[in-house]
Every structure is written in C-alpha cells, then in structure tokens.
Design a protein around this motif. Structure first.
Motif, mmCIF file in Angstrom:
data_model
loop_
_atom_site.group_PDB
_atom_site.id
_atom_site.type_symbol
_atom_site.label_atom_id
_atom_site.label_comp_id
_atom_site.label_asym_id
_atom_site.label_seq_id
_atom_site.Cartn_x
_atom_site.Cartn_y
_atom_site.Cartn_z
ATOM 1 N N ILE A 347 0.846 -1.209 0.000
ATOM 2 C CA ILE A 347 0.000 0.000 0.000
ATOM 3 C C ILE A 347 0.871 1.245 0.000
ATOM 4 O O ILE A 347 0.599 2.213 -0.718
ATOM 5 C CB ILE A 347 -0.948 -0.010 1.215
ATOM 6 C CG1 ILE A 347 -1.839 -1.241 1.190
ATOM 7 C CG2 ILE A 347 -1.812 1.253 1.227
ATOM 8 C CD1 ILE A 347 -2.626 -1.454 2.472
ATOM 9 N N ALA A 348 1.966 1.220 0.790
ATOM 10 C CA ALA A 348 2.871 2.370 0.825
ATOM 11 C C ALA A 348 3.513 2.615 -0.531
ATOM 12 O O ALA A 348 3.662 3.765 -0.971
ATOM 13 C CB ALA A 348 3.943 2.163 1.889
ATOM 14 N N GLY A 349 3.903 1.535 -1.213
ATOM 15 C CA GLY A 349 4.495 1.684 -2.541
ATOM 16 C C GLY A 349 3.519 2.279 -3.531
ATOM 17 O O GLY A 349 3.878 3.129 -4.355
ATOM 18 N N ILE A 350 2.250 1.841 -3.455
ATOM 19 C CA ILE A 350 1.231 2.378 -4.349
ATOM 20 C C ILE A 350 0.991 3.855 -4.085
ATOM 21 O O ILE A 350 0.942 4.673 -5.012
ATOM 22 C CB ILE A 350 -0.082 1.581 -4.196
ATOM 23 C CG1 ILE A 350 0.098 0.151 -4.719
ATOM 24 C CG2 ILE A 350 -1.227 2.275 -4.943
ATOM 25 C CD1 ILE A 350 -1.070 -0.760 -4.406
ATOM 26 N N THR A 351 0.886 4.210 -2.809
ATOM 27 C CA THR A 351 0.601 5.610 -2.486
ATOM 28 C C THR A 351 1.769 6.528 -2.841
ATOM 29 O O THR A 351 1.561 7.632 -3.354
ATOM 30 C CB THR A 351 0.250 5.771 -1.001
ATOM 31 O OG1 THR A 351 1.303 5.229 -0.188
ATOM 32 C CG2 THR A 351 -1.050 5.076 -0.662
ATOM 33 N N SER A 352 2.999 6.071 -2.571
ATOM 34 C CA SER A 352 4.147 6.921 -2.913
ATOM 35 C C SER A 352 4.263 7.095 -4.421
ATOM 36 O O SER A 352 4.619 8.175 -4.912
ATOM 37 C CB SER A 352 5.440 6.332 -2.338
ATOM 38 O OG SER A 352 5.715 5.068 -2.900
ATOM 39 N N ALA A 353 3.960 6.028 -5.179
ATOM 40 C CA ALA A 353 3.983 6.140 -6.636
ATOM 41 C C ALA A 353 2.876 7.068 -7.130
ATOM 42 O O ALA A 353 3.083 7.861 -8.063
ATOM 43 C CB ALA A 353 3.835 4.759 -7.276
ATOM 44 N N LEU A 354 1.696 6.996 -6.500
ATOM 45 C CA LEU A 354 0.585 7.858 -6.906
ATOM 46 C C LEU A 354 0.919 9.335 -6.721
ATOM 47 O O LEU A 354 0.508 10.176 -7.528
ATOM 48 C CB LEU A 354 -0.671 7.513 -6.099
ATOM 49 C CG LEU A 354 -1.487 6.313 -6.577
ATOM 50 C CD1 LEU A 354 -2.618 6.032 -5.596
ATOM 51 C CD2 LEU A 354 -2.040 6.559 -7.975
#
Length: 398
Positions: A347-354
């Motif tokens: 989830i952290a990877g997705i949010t940082s990429a977003l």
C-alpha cells in the motif's frame, strides 16, 4: 522486555527510516546527477517499498522455521552490500535495482522485530514495546534528513549511501553478539512447504486483516507525505535542502511525543478502544490538510498544524493495530509479521507512486492521497471492532 533486546530492536527499527529519509534532501541533487527530475528519482523510493513488501513474504516462513537470528544476519549483510552498490550507481536504473536489493535486506529486521516482540510479550505489553520502538522510528526521521543535508553539504549524494553501508556493517556485530534466539524451543517449527497455506488462512481471518490494514493504510499515509514532502517543502515553497530536515523534524517530534503518550494510555485503556478514537483523529487531520492544499496558500505555515497531527497520531495507530493483529499468532509470528508488513508496504508503494504519477505542481496530489488513507484507516478500524464483537458473540453462543 530486557533493555538490551529493546535497544537492538530499536536499532533494527532505524534501518527503514534511515534508508528512506536520509536521502530525501538529495532528491534534487540526484536528479541533476542522473540528468532527470525528482519524479523519476521517486521511483527509487517506490522500488524500495516494493522490495520491502516482497522480501517480507520470504523472511516470514524462514523466521518461523529456522529462528530469528539467521535470517536477520543474512538480511543485514545484503543491506550492507546493496548500500555500497547504491553509492557506486552509474545510472538511475542501477540505483533503482540496488535500492530494491537494499530493501530485500532491510525487511528482515521488520519481520524479526515484530516476531521477537510477539515471542516475548503478551498483547498489552507488546503494544507498549511497539510504542517504545516508535521512539526510534520518530527520532530517526528527525535526524535522518538533517544528517542527509549535512552529508550532502560535506560531499555529495553518494556519501549518504556510504554512511548506510558503514551503519549496517557496524550494526551486524551488535546483532551477532547481542541478540540470542527468541523462538521458543517448545514451538514445533513448521515446514516451509506449509507457508502458502498459512498465508492463505491468515488472509481469511477478518480480525487479523482489519487490524493489519488499519495500521498499514495509516502508514501508507505517512509514506505519501515522505514521497511528496521534498517537492512541497523544497521546490514549492523554496526551503533549502539544508533546512528541509528542520521542517521534517517538527512532525517527527510529534511522532515521538505521541508514542510515549500511547504507553501512558495503555495503562488505562486496551488497544482496541484507543484505535476507535485515534483513527478518527487521523482521518480528520488528513481531510483538513487536503482542504488547506486546495486553497493553495502562499506560505508553508498553514500546512504545519494538520501535518503535525496527521503524522504524530500514527504513533498511536500503528503500535496498537500491530499488537491486535499479532495477538493469538504466537505459533506463526513470523508469517503473520511478514504478511502484515507486506500489505503495509504494498500500500505504501502504491501511495508513494501515486504522489509522483498525479504530480501537477501543487500540494493537492500528496494531500489527496493522505486524506484517502486517513478515511481508509478509519473504516478498517471500525470493521475490526465489528469483527471483534461478532467473535465474542459467537464464543458466548458456543
């Protein structure tokens, strides 16, 4: 928990914040060195999150089968070698791959940390231990950007990764000589072939999943802030890289304060009750932050109060949700810790990429992602409470 073990676990907790926060002030300098922009440098951060997520799935069954020490020492060694590879990176692609490998090593500490706490502590004591470890997770983000800025001023961005190489090399000796095996000898080590089945059963446990997602989504909100803060503070509002760490430190100091307040709260209230209120506060702070960003103030100051609240309260959400998720998982603490950590960092990877993908030259993308995380964490906490009530009712019926 013995002080020596707590200090070692605290050192393990510092690996993540150092590897993430230490190089944040260097984003503009690294973008210049690799002839790219800060948004592409953010890919190295997303690669780190991806490595943390995938690596934990590997270490969880290993830690349950072979104990806590061996996987941990292997992970620290890999982190050390990959940090040196980052310092020597000739291209951005090399850096991204090395950061992924660095995360594969660093995530051993994350899995083993929670497993050791679960080996040695009952749920309320575990929540207190996690709160004490939050102190390290709060101090490290204060010192890391400051140290990163100083290292950048003294040399260049490669000095940051050389420091991580030295830090991990020194700390491997502390673990080797100071941390004994904590996996209880009475526990029958599960076969590695059973790992997929155990992961599948955990995914079907509502209480574990809702508590893990409560903390995981909250932590993702913090990493959205970490990914977007260099642009917000340095580029949008013109704060120098050397002073970036001081603004970062304001929020991290709140994290430290609230972590200690959580230990005090736990003397009077169970973790579940605290989550009911802290997740609501987390959601409100992030929605306020988005509101400020929409109005696009001329200075950074209107952001500081809601940012302080949104980061600080995570020190109340994360330890309590982690303790509740790990409760009752003593026979498979490694797998439970790994799955929880994997969900958190996916989830952290997705949010940082977003934050990078949605970049539009304003603070709205970062704060919108953070507000979504705030609401999501609140929803998961409410679902965990309902699942607890249903479980209690079913127990009474039987």
């Amino acid at each position: 928990m013995p002080l020596k073990i707590l200090l070692i676990l605290g050192g393990l907790s510092a690996f993540g914040p150092l590897a993430i926060d230490l190089y944040l002030p260097a984003f503009p300098a690294m973008a210049e060195a690799f002839a790219t922009d800060s948004e592409h440098i953010q890919l190295s951060l997303s690669a780190y999150f991806l490595g943390l997520a995938l690596g934990q799935l590997f270490y969880g069954p290993i830690a349950d089968r072979f104990g806590r020490r061996k996987p941990l020492l292997f992970g620290i060694g890999l982190f050390c070698a990959a940090s040196l590879a980052c310092a020597l990176a000739p291209t951005l692609e090399w850096l991204i791959v090395a950061r992924f490998a660095q995360a594969l090593g660093g995530c051993a500490g994350i899995v083993v940390n929670r497993a050791v706490v679960r080996d040695l502590c009952e749920p309320i004591e575990a929540a207190k231990a996690f709160s004490q470890l939050m102190l390290v997770m709060g101090v490290a983000p204060i010192l890391a950007p400051l140290a990163g800025g100083w290292l950048l001023a003294l040399g260049n961005w490669t000095w940051i990764f050389l420091f991580l190489t030295l830090f991990s090399a020194v700390f491997s000796f502390a673990v080797f000589f100071g941390l004994k095996e904590t996996l209880p000898p009475t526990v029958t080590p599960p076969a590695l072939s059973s790992a997929l089945g155990r992961y599948r059963r955990l995914l079907g446990e509502p209480l574990f999943m809702f508590h893990a997602l409560t903390g995981g989504i909250a932590m993702a909100g913090m990493f959205a802030y970490i990914a977007g803060s260099p642009f917000l503070i340095i580029e949008l509002y013109g704060i120098s890289a050397a002073h970036f760490g001081w603004f970062f430190a304001i929020n991290a100091s709140g994290f430290i304060l609230f972590a200690q307040i959580n230990s005090w709260f736990l003397r009077r209230h169970p973790p579940m009750k605290l989550l009911r209120f802290t997740t609501l506060f987390f959601a409100v702070c992030n929605v306020l932050l988005l509101t400020v960003a929409i109005y696009q103030p001329m200075s950074l100051w209107p952001f500081l109060l809601p940012l302080f609240g949104s980061v600080a309260v995570i020190a109340l959400v994360l330890p309590n949700s982690s303790a509740e998720a790990m409760a009752g998982q003593g026979h498979q603490a490694g797998v439970a810790s790994a799955l929880m950590g994997t969900m958190q960092f996916v989830i952290a990877g997705i949010t940082s990429a977003l934050v990078g993908i949605l970049h539009d030259g304003t603070a709205v993308p970062m704060t919108a992602v953070m507000a979504t995380c705030g609401i999501g964490s609140l929803v998961m906490a409410r679902l965990a409470q309902r699942a607890t009530v249903k479980k209690a009712q079913a127990a009474l019926a039987n």
